[in-house]
Design an enzyme around this catalytic site. Structure first.
Site, PDB file in Angstrom:
ATOM      1  N   HIS A   1       6.526   1.866   3.967  1.00 32.23           N
ATOM      2  CA  HIS A   1       5.525   0.805   3.862  1.00 32.23           C
ATOM      3  C   HIS A   1       4.147   1.448   3.955  1.00 32.23           C
ATOM      4  CE1 HIS A   1       4.178  -3.346   4.126  1.00 32.23           C
ATOM      5  NE2 HIS A   1       3.321  -2.960   5.052  1.00 32.23           N
TER       6      HIS A   1
ATOM      7  N   ASP B   1       5.887  -7.575   4.888  1.00 31.54           N
ATOM      8  CA  ASP B   1       4.933  -7.542   6.000  1.00 31.54           C
ATOM      9  C   ASP B   1       3.852  -8.610   5.902  1.00 31.54           C
ATOM     10  OD1 ASP B   1       3.873  -6.470   8.327  1.00 31.54           O
ATOM     11  OD2 ASP B   1       2.549  -5.100   7.266  1.00 31.54           O
TER      12      ASP B   1
ATOM     13  N   HIS C   1      -2.233  -7.648   1.827  1.00 35.13           N
ATOM     14  CA  HIS C   1      -1.897  -8.445   3.017  1.00 35.13           C
ATOM     15  C   HIS C   1      -2.558  -8.035   4.332  1.00 35.13           C
ATOM     16  CE1 HIS C   1       1.576  -5.492   3.200  1.00 35.13           C
ATOM     17  NE2 HIS C   1       1.151  -5.449   4.440  1.00 35.13           N
TER      18      HIS C   1
END
Ligand SMILES: [Zn+2]
Length: 1068
Positions: free
Chosen positions: A259, A371, A581
């Site tokens: 990630h 996420d 995000h």
């Protein structure tokens, strides 16, 4: 051999621990033999890149180098240091595996001959394999290390999410080469697994005791200084590991993952290097481990690597082709799941999927958003319309109040579209290949019996890095060991396919949004970013509209037209990047917002230019036979309904409109202008057809002027043909009613009450507003300037008021009502300098309603006004878009806004969230001046019948006045598209991605109804096709998911079900 049978579990377990410990007894234990030979590097050369710049390899190697050394200190934060390593490997190491060990307590990257080889990251990844088998010819090696002065998760001073320490220095603690003993490594791996089995299986587990005694026997057999004993040690281990599971065991699909937040506690520029560090490490691992698979999202990050590290990109391409480096998600970035508009969501997929298709020939099958802080109920339909029917996240495990009841389930969206959703039950996307995580995955899994497999994503994440050799080695050994879940290295596709083919009939269904019961402050934090986001979403669509209309008219006239495709795509991609995000939600460091605002500035200036050029080209084509060009004032309406609204004319407006004769004509109801003090701005009421223009000045029918008056009771009364209201000296609304009703919306309290709350979260400062903030409400009721009338009609009446919020902050409001407008506007300016305070505006309404309706992407949904269940009260702060409405039968109140996303409602009190003041990770978040507008629209009937949806668009997308040099003979008015049904909003008009012969129009059913709409166009289209959102034509007969369409020029008839999105391709 004589053996004592020892039954003390604790001492035996600790014995194993010490035998493999990197800290204790390393002079005699197995771990101490991992690197039997080492030699320090000499002749390290160091170059500091000036001004904290990040430079390419060819620039760096030509810099000035000085001596560098172990123990040296390098900084400050965000600076870059390059090291040249001239390595002489001792010839007696020939035939051995040799590692370079480097630890600068920071991120770093190994380069050789201009190619990036691998990332390094302090303790977590401190070795690079120079060779697995040293030959005589490669004893001399030259490497470069690019040291970045930051760690994976940024440099928060004194805590992860604190603002970064700008002055940090990093010490180079290790720089040497060493012989690596892979036999020792393999034994260590086996011991670790046995140890973890004992530790993490239940206390009385039979299998646990078998592992304990196996490991104990192995230690008894192992002489760490005599490798000839290793064969027997291995044999003991194999007897244990050869015992397999039965068929019923749960299967874990393990996929490597990394990630990488596109920006968060570090700026965008650092992310580019994070991608290179992480992915070069991953492809190197793939070279050694053919079983390793890796799921990788975010087309933007691939684009960065392609642009900056072309040969790494080629290595990645190779593994994409093999199906092991798997692009997932299909989006440009992993975006926020709530705030972007519907069109922006679609563009994430459009540009993302196009990138993956173009570069790799791959269409992503899974939407990947592990996420993000909540998931819009419209996502299933949007995903499906972009060719994706699978969804993965894990964030719902962060819920603070209620445990989400599924890990594998059908997720049904607003329109009834269903996608297969999976949440890896280990509750993480950054697993480490540990037995306890595998056991957690199985134990935690909430769909046992219905489904017998789950996903497991391993690799360091958030700040990058990805899988390590230890993780891969461990998982490969755990493939099938009796007593543990089975582990299969696999792709996400293989997992979903397994569920779809074998288990999908058994799954439960979840309907509607996936509301995250945490991080609800992110609908409000970093207000400027959110405001710019809203403005730019509209701007880019408007720019596409004007240019598409121009394109079609040029085609009609057989004239070439240069549609600005590349520039529009560039601007959209900047906007989409900022929807990442941690950026749009407001949870990044200050550096990120400086970049984000720069991107918005670029979008605004370039976008406006494109829009105006498009209009100029469009209108010039309208009357192309004339050479007589005159300065013309036109009003452009980008929305798909006719609008009669007040516009402000600029100082250079037609002089006739500003003539003194008009000025005194205030009482003359046939006038169309108003001159307002103090600067003498000119207002005009204009009537513009749908998706079209009108030329000024216009002949105008009679109007009913706006009325305003201050009465003896100190209240200011204001009224137009749609509503009447009374405002008190603090700007609060004591009375408001829709025309022809006597029902006061605010009979139970004061509307437009500014309120302030303490806003101290538990940890995640920029992210969280906690439920208890509601207990700290204080009214703002100290006037600086009491309400006074500043505009008196006939077109606009306005009241100005200023309030003191605190010793540091104040608010100014212009409350205005326009002729012919069904809402009253509150144009607000806040000077905001607070610490952990939350500013809201409150509307205690008279209506009794169990639910409030909130707009979201391409539709709306309801949420409770009561706190009956824990699921209700966990939603004390919710996300909505341009409007929210509370209604009883036949009357209600809508709150409209131009840039806000946070709302709350309890009992009869509705609140709009205005500003927060968190101090981490950006200590300056939201400090300064803010401008925003909200509006109140009392209505009769339902909000659909009252036109709330259209009015919210009007507030956000004002009529645009442009002064252009145009042919004198252009039509005084023109409409290019109109829709006969108010339930249907035609929002997008753009050129098709492929070729110049197609136009894409996108509309949606906004009321929640099954209905038919006729779209009428004045443009010369010849054919109409139904498309998906990726602009692929849907063959006739495959229309289950897509609306039915028929075309008989100029009418396109489309059949809608509730909240259905329709994308059509019109051929020119
Ligand atoms: Zn993230």
């Amino acid at each position: 051999m004589e053996q004592y049978v020892v039954k003390n579990k604790r001492t035996t377990l600790e014995r194993i621990d010490k035998f493999i410990s990197p800290i204790y007894f390393t002079d005699v234990n197995l771990r101490g033999r991992l690197y039997p030979l080492k030699t320090e590097l000499t002749g390290i050369k160091h170059h500091k890149v000036p001004d904290c710049a990040r430079v390419p390899y060819h620039v760096a190697v030509n810099g000035e180098y000085e001596e560098g050394k172990v123990g040296g200190s390098y900084g400050p934060t965000w600076s870059t240091h390059w090291f040249r390593l001239d390595i002489d490997i001792p010839s007696e190491w020939t035939g051995q595996e040799v590692h370079l060990i480097w630890n600068s307590a920071s991120e770093a990257m190994v380069w050789k001959d201009g190619k990036v080889l691998q990332g390094l990251s302090g303790e977590d990844r401190e070795y690079f394999i120079i060779t697995k088998n040293l030959g005589k010819s490669n004893l001399r090696q030259v490497y470069y290390i690019e040291m970045a002065c930051n760690r994976e998760l940024g440099e928060g001073q004194g805590g992860l999410i604190n603002p970064p320490d700008p002055k940090k220095y990093f010490t180079l603690s290790k720089a040497h080469i060493a012989v690596f003993d892979r036999d020792v490594y393999n034994l260590l791996q086996q011991f670790q697994i046995l140890y973890d089995i004992v530790k993490h299986l239940p206390e009385n587990s039979n299998r646990g005791y078998q592992a304990l005694h196996t490991a104990n026997d192995m230690i008894n057999t192992c002489d760490v200084f005599d490798k000839s004993t290793f064969g027997n040690v291995n044999s003991i281990a194999q007897r244990f590991f050869a015992q397999k599971n039965g068929d019923s065991q749960h299967t874990i699909y393990a996929t490597g993952h990394c990630h990488i937040d596109s920006a968060w506690l570090w700026p965008y520029a650092e992310t580019i290097r994070k991608c290179a560090r992480s992915w070069s490490s991953t492809v190197s691992l793939m070279d050694s481990y053919p079983q390793l698979t890796f799921a990788c999202s975010q087309a933007q990050q691939f684009q960065w690597v392609k642009d900056n590290y072309p040969d790494l990109f080629e290595r990645i391409k190779h593994y994409v082709k093999e199906g092991r480096f798997v692009p997932v998600g299909g989006t440009w970035v992993e975006m926020d799941g709530l705030i972007p508009s519907g069109e922006a969501f679609i563009r994430q997929f459009l540009y993302g999927q196009h990138f993956f298709q173009q570069e790799f020939g791959v269409h992503c099958e899974e939407f990947w958003l592990p996420d993000t802080f909540g998931y819009s109920a419209q996502l299933p339909q949007i995903m499906k319309s972009c060719g994706i029917s699978r969804f993965l996240t894990q964030k719902m495990s962060w819920n603070l109040v209620n445990k989400f009841p599924h890990h594998t389930f059908w997720w049904e969206g607003l329109d009834g579209s269903q996608v297969l959703a999976h949440f890896p039950p280990g509750d993480s996307y950054g697993m480490k290949g540990k037995i306890e995580e595998l056991l957690k995955t199985v134990n935690n899994f909430l769909d046992k019996g219905r489904c017998n497999c789950s996903m497991y994503l391993f690799g360091f994440g958030d700040g990058g890095q990805g899988p390590t050799e230890d993780m891969v080695e461990s998982l490969l050994r755990l493939k099938d060991i009796d007593g543990l879940p089975k582990v299969k290295m696999a792709t996400p596709g293989e997992f979903f396919q397994q569920v779809e083919s074998a288990e999908s009939d058994n799954l439960c269904k979840w309907v509607g949004e996936l509301y995250l019961e945490l991080h609800n402050g992110t609908y409000t934090t970093q207000a400027k970013t959110k405001e710019k986001n809203r403005r730019c979403e509209f701007l880019l669509q408007n720019a596409e509209l004007s240019n598409t209309l121009a394109l079609v008219l040029h085609k009609k006239n057989n004239v070439d037209y240069n549609y600005p495709s590349d520039e529009l795509e560039r601007l959209w991609k900047l906007l989409l990047l900022n929807q990442f995000h941690d950026v749009l939600p407001g949870s990044s460091i200050q550096m990120v917002y400086k970049d984000a605002l720069k991107y918005y500035h670029d979008i605004e200036t370039s976008g406006k230019k494109i829009l105006v050029n498009g209009l100029q080209d469009l209108l010039t084509q309208q009357a192309k036979d004339t050479n007589d060009f005159v300065q013309t004032a036109i009003v452009f309406n980008p929305l798909c309904w006719q609008r009669k609204e007040v516009v402000v004319l600029p100082p250079n407006a037609d002089d006739k409109l500003k003539s003194p004769a008009r000025k005194k004509a205030k009482a003359d109801i046939s006038t169309i202008t108003q001159i307002s003090p103090p600067e003498g701005k000119v207002l005009a009421l204009v009537d513009v057809p749908s998706m079209g223009h009108a030329v000024l000045p216009l002949a105008m029918a009679d109007i009913t002027p706006v009325f305003i008056e201050k009465k003896d009771d100190q209240l200011i009364y204001i009224q137009n043909e749609h509503l009447s209201a009374a405002i008190d000296p603090l700007g609060r609304v004591v009375y408001m009613a829709a025309a022809n009703t006597e029902k006061n919306v605010f009979s139970k309290g004061l509307g437009n009450q500014i309120v302030i709350f303490d806003d101290v979260p538990l940890f995640w400062d920029a992210w969280d507003v906690m439920d208890y903030h509601l207990e700290t409400r204080k009214c703002v009721e100290e006037g600086i300037q009491y309400a006074m009338i500043v505009e008196e009609g006939p077109l606009r009446a306005s009241v100005e008021v200023s309030l003191k919020i605190s010793d540091h902050s104040y608010l100014k409001q212009v409350i205005s009502l326009d002729v012919n407008c069904p809402y009253m506007k509150f144009s607000t300016e806040v000077h905001w300098h607070e610490n952990h305070k939350f500013l809201k505006v409150e509307f205690p309404v008279a209506m009794r309603a169990m639910q409030v309706t909130y707009e979201l992407q391409f539709g709306h949904l309801q949420r409770s006004t009561h706190f009956n269940t824990s699921w209700d009260w966990a939603r004390y702060e919710v996300c909505g878009h341009k409007w929210a409405d509370i209604s009883e039968h036949d009357w209600g109140l809508a709150i409209l806004n131009d840039s806000k996303y946070g709302y709350s409602a309890r009992d009869n009190v509705m609140r709009l969230s205005l500003l927060r003041s968190p101090k981490a990770p950006d200590p300056k978040a939201d400090m300064g001046v803010h401008y925003f507008t909200y509006a109140l629209m009392p209505h009769t009937g339902t909000f659909q019948e009252a036109g709330v949806i259209q009015q919210a668009y009007n507030l956000n997308c004002p009529l645009q006045l442009h002064h252009l040099k145009l042919p004198s003979t252009i039509d005084s008015m023109a409409s290019y598209f109109s829709v006969d049904n108010p339930a249907v909003v035609l929002e997008t008009v753009k050129k098709g991605e492929e070729g110049d012969d197609s136009v894409i129009i996108r509309m949606y059913e906004a009321f929640g109804s099954t209905t038919t709409a006729t779209i009428t166009t004045t443009l010369p289209f010849t054919e109409v096709h139904v498309c998906d959102s990726l602009e692929c034509i849907i063959p006739r007969g495959e229309v289950d998911f897509y609306p039915l369409v028929s075309f008989d020029h100029p009418d396109i008839v489309v059949q809608f079900t509730p909240f259905k999105i329709a994308t059509l391709m019109l051929m020119v």
